[in-house]
Scaffold this active site. Structure first.
Site, PDB file in Angstrom:
ATOM      1  N   CYS A   3       0.428  -2.789  -2.721  1.00  0.00           N
ATOM      2  CA  CYS A   3       0.496  -4.209  -3.096  1.00  0.00           C
ATOM      3  C   CYS A   3       0.742  -4.283  -4.593  1.00  0.00           C
ATOM      4  O   CYS A   3       1.130  -3.274  -5.206  1.00  0.00           O
ATOM      5  CB  CYS A   3      -0.759  -4.964  -2.658  1.00  0.00           C
ATOM      6  SG  CYS A   3      -2.275  -4.436  -3.481  1.00  0.00           S
ATOM      7  N   ASN A   6      -3.238  -3.374  -6.468  1.00  0.00           N
ATOM      8  CA  ASN A   6      -4.031  -2.291  -5.855  1.00  0.00           C
ATOM      9  C   ASN A   6      -5.538  -2.522  -6.026  1.00  0.00           C
ATOM     10  O   ASN A   6      -6.317  -1.577  -6.194  1.00  0.00           O
ATOM     11  CB  ASN A   6      -3.633  -0.905  -6.387  1.00  0.00           C
ATOM     12  CG  ASN A   6      -4.254   0.274  -5.612  1.00  0.00           C
ATOM     13  OD1 ASN A   6      -4.542   1.318  -6.185  1.00  0.00           O
ATOM     14  ND2 ASN A   6      -4.469   0.120  -4.329  1.00  0.00           N
ATOM     15  N   CYS A   8      -6.881  -5.761  -4.295  1.00  0.00           N
ATOM     16  CA  CYS A   8      -7.276  -6.686  -3.219  1.00  0.00           C
ATOM     17  C   CYS A   8      -6.757  -6.230  -1.855  1.00  0.00           C
ATOM     18  O   CYS A   8      -7.524  -5.797  -0.988  1.00  0.00           O
ATOM     19  CB  CYS A   8      -6.782  -8.100  -3.501  1.00  0.00           C
ATOM     20  SG  CYS A   8      -7.485  -8.844  -4.989  1.00  0.00           S
ATOM     21  N   ARG A   9      -5.435  -6.325  -1.630  1.00  0.00           N
ATOM     22  CA  ARG A   9      -4.879  -6.088  -0.286  1.00  0.00           C
ATOM     23  C   ARG A   9      -4.748  -4.621   0.082  1.00  0.00           C
ATOM     24  O   ARG A   9      -5.198  -4.203   1.160  1.00  0.00           O
ATOM     25  CB  ARG A   9      -3.506  -6.771  -0.162  1.00  0.00           C
ATOM     26  CG  ARG A   9      -3.578  -8.273  -0.202  1.00  0.00           C
ATOM     27  CD  ARG A   9      -2.205  -8.887  -0.427  1.00  0.00           C
ATOM     28  NE  ARG A   9      -1.687  -8.593  -1.758  1.00  0.00           N
ATOM     29  CZ  ARG A   9      -0.486  -8.920  -2.202  1.00  0.00           C
ATOM     30  NH1 ARG A   9       0.349  -9.550  -1.396  1.00  0.00           N
ATOM     31  NH2 ARG A   9      -0.112  -8.639  -3.437  1.00  0.00           N
ATOM     32  N   SER A  10      -4.108  -3.824  -0.770  1.00  0.00           N
ATOM     33  CA  SER A  10      -3.857  -2.435  -0.352  1.00  0.00           C
ATOM     34  C   SER A  10      -5.137  -1.585  -0.229  1.00  0.00           C
ATOM     35  O   SER A  10      -5.179  -0.710   0.643  1.00  0.00           O
ATOM     36  CB  SER A  10      -2.799  -1.755  -1.229  1.00  0.00           C
ATOM     37  OG  SER A  10      -3.154  -1.755  -2.584  1.00  0.00           O
ATOM     38  N   ASP A 113      -1.155 -12.775  -1.218  1.00  0.00           N
ATOM     39  CA  ASP A 113      -2.058 -12.318  -2.268  1.00  0.00           C
ATOM     40  C   ASP A 113      -3.284 -13.230  -2.326  1.00  0.00           C
ATOM     41  O   ASP A 113      -3.147 -14.425  -2.589  1.00  0.00           O
ATOM     42  CB  ASP A 113      -1.282 -12.371  -3.593  1.00  0.00           C
ATOM     43  CG  ASP A 113      -2.063 -11.796  -4.748  1.00  0.00           C
ATOM     44  OD1 ASP A 113      -3.263 -11.521  -4.566  1.00  0.00           O
ATOM     45  OD2 ASP A 113      -1.461 -11.631  -5.820  1.00  0.00           O
TER      46      ASP A 113
HETATM   47  P1  4NP Z   1      -3.397  -7.394  -4.917  1.00  0.00           P
HETATM   48  O1  4NP Z   1      -3.850  -8.716  -5.710  1.00  0.00           O
HETATM   49  O2  4NP Z   1      -1.921  -7.193  -5.207  1.00  0.00           O
HETATM   50  O3  4NP Z   1      -3.640  -7.735  -3.476  1.00  0.00           O
HETATM   51  O4  4NP Z   1      -4.270  -6.272  -5.439  1.00  0.00           O
HETATM   52  C1  4NP Z   1      -3.705  -8.841  -7.087  1.00  0.00           C
HETATM   53  C2  4NP Z   1      -4.692  -8.404  -7.914  1.00  0.00           C
HETATM   54  C3  4NP Z   1      -4.571  -8.553  -9.286  1.00  0.00           C
HETATM   55  C4  4NP Z   1      -3.436  -9.148  -9.810  1.00  0.00           C
HETATM   56  C5  4NP Z   1      -2.428  -9.582  -8.973  1.00  0.00           C
HETATM   57  C6  4NP Z   1      -2.562  -9.427  -7.608  1.00  0.00           C
HETATM   58  N1  4NP Z   1      -3.326  -9.316 -11.218  1.00  0.00           N
HETATM   59  O5  4NP Z   1      -2.344  -9.970 -11.660  1.00  0.00           O
HETATM   60  O6  4NP Z   1      -4.176  -8.822 -11.978  1.00  0.00           O
END
Ligand code: 4NP
Length: 140
Positions: A3, A6, A8-10, A113
């Site tokens: 994702c 790295n 939240c989702r992955s 997200d």
């Molecule tokens: P993820 O979510 O891609 O599911 O891990 C996010 C976590 C942090 C950020 C963006 C998306 N960020 O911009 O810090």
């Protein structure tokens, strides 16, 4: 499992897929990575850790890292959460063999997200779980 951050989702996808694969007796090694570098070295987002724990899965020991070119060599399948992850990873592919390994976890659907909305973590868990179950049925 890839994702953006790295965190939240992955990490959820790594934990869920490893949990389900282990339960099926499959000798699969699952890992996760991000395309953005903001959280390298950190653990997963506390909301992902909590949601996974509520489903009996411990993801608290995972450590955020960037996706790297060698992941194309290490892994047979690279599953991404959304279209932006897809284009970022495809842009790193060196050849057709790399490109063939990359697909969305969900067929014709993205995993949104949840970073800016606490209420999205549980639905995102369910989406990822559905995707992992379907993937295991296809590939086991
Ligand atoms: P993820 O979510 O891609 O599911 O891990 C996010 C976590 C942090 C950020 C963006 C998306 N960020 O911009 O810090």
């Amino acid at each position: 499992m890839v994702c953006l951050g790295n965190i939240c989702r992955s990490p959820l996808a790594e934990g869920i897929m490893q949990h389900l694969a282990d339960k099926e007796g499959l000798n699969w090694q699952i890992d996760s990575a991000g395309t953005g570098d903001w959280h390298i070295g950190e653990g997963p987002d506390s909301r992902s850790v909590r949601t996974a724990r509520e489903h009996g899965i411990d993801i608290s020991q995972q450590v955020c890292r960037l996706f790297r070119e060698s992941d194309f060599d290490t892994f047979d399948q690279i599953l991404v959460m959304d279209k932006s992850n897809l284009s970022n990873i495809l842009a790193m592919a060196r050849n057709e063999g790399d490109r063939k390994k990359v697909s969305l976890l969900l067929i014709d659907q993205i995993v949104p997200d949840p970073y800016h909305d606490d209420r999205q973590f549980e639905p995102v868990f369910k989406l990822i779980e559905d995707g992992c179950k379907a993937f295991i049925q296809r590939y086991k």
